[in-house]
Scaffold this motif. Structure first.
Motif, PDB file in Angstrom:
ATOM      1  N   GLY A   8      48.300  70.208  31.084  1.00  0.00           N
ATOM      2  CA  GLY A   8      47.677  69.648  32.236  1.00  0.00           C
ATOM      3  C   GLY A   8      47.589  70.720  33.520  1.00  0.00           C
ATOM      4  N   GLY A   9      46.695  70.850  34.108  1.00  0.00           N
ATOM      5  CA  GLY A   9      46.388  71.851  34.835  1.00  0.00           C
ATOM      6  C   GLY A   9      45.158  71.862  35.777  1.00  0.00           C
ATOM      7  N   GLY A  10      44.977  72.871  36.687  1.00  0.00           N
ATOM      8  CA  GLY A  10      43.815  72.932  37.580  1.00  0.00           C
ATOM      9  C   GLY A  10      44.101  72.654  39.257  1.00  0.00           C
ATOM     10  N   SER A  11      44.846  71.728  39.184  1.00  0.00           N
ATOM     11  CA  SER A  11      45.168  71.340  40.504  1.00  0.00           C
ATOM     12  C   SER A  11      46.802  70.774  40.302  1.00  0.00           C
ATOM     13  CB  SER A  11      44.535  70.299  41.252  1.00  0.00           C
ATOM     14  OG  SER A  11      44.490  69.004  40.423  1.00  0.00           O
ATOM     15  N   THR A  16      52.065  67.412  38.516  1.00  0.00           N
ATOM     16  CA  THR A  16      53.205  66.490  39.307  1.00  0.00           C
ATOM     17  C   THR A  16      53.694  65.615  38.282  1.00  0.00           C
ATOM     18  OG1 THR A  16      51.698  65.299  40.338  1.00  0.00           O
ATOM     19  CG2 THR A  16      52.595  66.962  41.626  1.00  0.00           C
ATOM     20  N   VAL A  17      53.044  64.697  37.613  1.00  0.00           N
ATOM     21  CA  VAL A  17      53.438  63.745  36.624  1.00  0.00           C
ATOM     22  C   VAL A  17      54.186  64.504  35.492  1.00  0.00           C
ATOM     23  CG1 VAL A  17      52.921  61.948  34.772  1.00  0.00           C
ATOM     24  CG2 VAL A  17      51.560  62.014  36.948  1.00  0.00           C
ATOM     25  N   SER A  98      49.495  64.853  27.671  1.00  0.00           N
ATOM     26  CA  SER A  98      48.443  65.609  28.471  1.00  0.00           C
ATOM     27  C   SER A  98      48.294  64.810  29.677  1.00  0.00           C
ATOM     28  CB  SER A  98      47.237  65.600  27.718  1.00  0.00           C
ATOM     29  OG  SER A  98      46.208  65.802  28.569  1.00  0.00           O
ATOM     30  N   LYS A  99      48.067  65.690  30.848  1.00  0.00           N
ATOM     31  CA  LYS A  99      48.045  64.890  32.297  1.00  0.00           C
ATOM     32  C   LYS A  99      46.544  64.992  32.722  1.00  0.00           C
ATOM     33  CE  LYS A  99      48.424  62.799  35.748  1.00  0.00           C
ATOM     34  NZ  LYS A  99      47.024  62.779  35.845  1.00  0.00           N
ATOM     35  N   GLY A 100      45.784  66.001  32.022  1.00  0.00           N
ATOM     36  CA  GLY A 100      44.286  66.069  32.219  1.00  0.00           C
ATOM     37  C   GLY A 100      44.074  67.388  32.933  1.00  0.00           C
ATOM     38  N   ALA A 162      52.052  53.837  38.418  1.00  0.00           N
ATOM     39  CA  ALA A 162      52.397  55.177  39.182  1.00  0.00           C
ATOM     40  C   ALA A 162      53.766  56.005  38.452  1.00  0.00           C
ATOM     41  CB  ALA A 162      51.997  55.475  40.230  1.00  0.00           C
ATOM     42  N   VAL A 163      53.673  57.212  38.177  1.00  0.00           N
ATOM     43  CA  VAL A 163      54.793  58.107  37.930  1.00  0.00           C
ATOM     44  C   VAL A 163      55.139  58.583  39.144  1.00  0.00           C
ATOM     45  CG1 VAL A 163      55.921  59.816  36.442  1.00  0.00           C
ATOM     46  CG2 VAL A 163      54.268  58.179  35.495  1.00  0.00           C
ATOM     47  N   ILE A 164      56.464  58.300  39.655  1.00  0.00           N
ATOM     48  CA  ILE A 164      56.859  58.837  40.838  1.00  0.00           C
ATOM     49  C   ILE A 164      57.986  60.104  40.619  1.00  0.00           C
ATOM     50  CG2 ILE A 164      57.554  58.537  43.149  1.00  0.00           C
ATOM     51  CD1 ILE A 164      55.001  57.350  42.562  1.00  0.00           C
ATOM     52  N   ARG A 165      57.947  61.170  41.033  1.00  0.00           N
ATOM     53  CA  ARG A 165      59.122  62.208  40.676  1.00  0.00           C
ATOM     54  C   ARG A 165      60.220  61.685  41.680  1.00  0.00           C
ATOM     55  NH1 ARG A 165      56.146  67.241  43.300  1.00  0.00           N
ATOM     56  NH2 ARG A 165      55.312  65.725  44.576  1.00  0.00           N
TER      57      ARG A 165
END
Length: 355
Positions: A8-11, A16-17, A98-100, A162-165
């Motif tokens: 996952g990436g790009g932003s 973060t998830v 995968s986060k997308g 939502a997955v929260i850190r």
């Protein structure tokens, strides 16, 4: 030892998830690896986590506009697919998460070719282009909004929330004020346009500084290469991006002005931070942030200021209105049924890995 690969990436929103989940797997003794791009923000963020092997693959961006790179990028994607396939074949993970983001597509297809089970997480109300391409290859899809599953109707979806850190909730307001040189007696606004920046928001905030700083202190996360070094004012602090100290900055902030990326707004909700959301326009995106913002506005967690209506006057008025009514927003957030989805996602990944 069980093995997991993340992608996952790009932003920052596509990382973060994963960053919330990775420490849990390391604590449980898993071998953790990450496949991302060579120069994306995911490499910068994941490098801060010890014991995670990072592998870079070639990537191409999925653009919605005409650009010469659109001709070159399919070849980069094919190269990235071969690289991802070889990495997965070599490391033999039990599962991939995968986060997308555009970097995830070759990894997803590489997982499918290697017959490695894959779980996708979709933060927004409607799936992004990368996830729409990837979903047919996935074992399952975690959704943040309950409405998302009814749109997909493929039997793969599970609404987890939502997955929260965890570290987001552990901020220290005094450390945040020390970082920014702020005083305790004056309220603080956090302005966050996203890791890639938001030029119109940045411009409007800077034009309104003389009015806003009469009542508020402002910590401004401007985005990469968008800090203005000529602006050095009392009660105004700029950063391009904050990672480790973000919990402290959030802890000291009374209200937030932000884009409407799902990961961020759910973290604000978990911290009971009233929000003025300025979603990306449909010209800049597929409209997902508009839907996210409208969903939160309907629940009474935020006000929405559309970028087409963004001026110095509307920004100042929106901030003043939000702050004056902040207790009402916090009260509605207190009644939210949102819980941290991290245990549910961790459990599902374990379930898939055992098959």
């Amino acid at each position: 030892m069980k093995k997991i690969m993340f992608t996952g990436g790009g932003s920052a929103g596509h990382v973060t998830v994963n960053m919330a989940l990775i420490p849990r797997f390391l604590e449980e003794g898993w071998s953790v690896a990450y496949i991302g791009s060579e120069s994306g923000i995911e490499k910068q963020l994941i490098s801060t986590i010890p014991d995670v092997k990072y592998f870079a693959v070639s990537t191409g961006k999925l653009r919605r506009y005409m650009d010469i790179q659109n001709v070159k990028d399919p070849f980069k994607v094919v190269k990235g697919l071969y690289q991802a396939y070889r990495l997965i074949k070599t490391h033999k993970p039990n599962v991939i998460f995968s986060k997308g983001g555009f970097v995830s597509v070759p990894v997803v297809i590489g997982a499918w070719l290697n017959r490695v089970p894959l779980l996708i997480h979709e933060s927004d109300l409607t799936p992004g282009l990368a996830n729409r391409i990837s979903i047919p290859f996935a074992t399952g899809v975690c959704t943040t909004f309950p409405e998302t599953g009814s749109m997909l109707k493929n039997g793969k979806c599970r609404h987890v929330g939502a997955v929260i850190r965890e570290e987001v909730k552990q901020g220290n307001a005094d450390l945040g004020r020390a970082l920014c040189g702020f005083v305790r007696s004056k309220p603080v606004i956090l302005v966050m346009g996203g890791s890639l920046g938001a030029r119109k928001i940045n411009q409007s905030v800077r034009q309104a500084l003389s009015r806003i700083t009469k009542q508020f202190q402002i910590v401004h996360l401007c985005g990469k290469n968008q800090v203005d070094p000529s602006l050095v004012l009392p009660g105004y602090k700029q950063f391009d991006y904050i990672n480790e100290q973000l919990p402290d900055v959030l802890a000291m902030s009374d209200i937030v002005v932000s884009r409407a990326g799902s990961n961020s707004i759910f973290e604000f909700l978990s911290l009971k931070k009233p929000m003025l959301l300025i979603p990306l326009t449909k010209e800049q995106s597929r409209g997902d942030q508009i839907l996210n913002a409208q969903s939160f506005e309907k629940s009474g967690y935020c006000d929405v200021l559309y970028e087409e209506q963004l001026t110095v006057d509307t920004l100042v008025h929106g901030i003043e209105r939000l702050y004056d009514n902040r207790h009402a927003y916090i009260k509605r957030m207190d009644t939210s049924e949102q819980t941290n989805a991290l245990p549910a996602v961790f459990g599902w990944i374990n379930e898939i890995a055992k098959r």
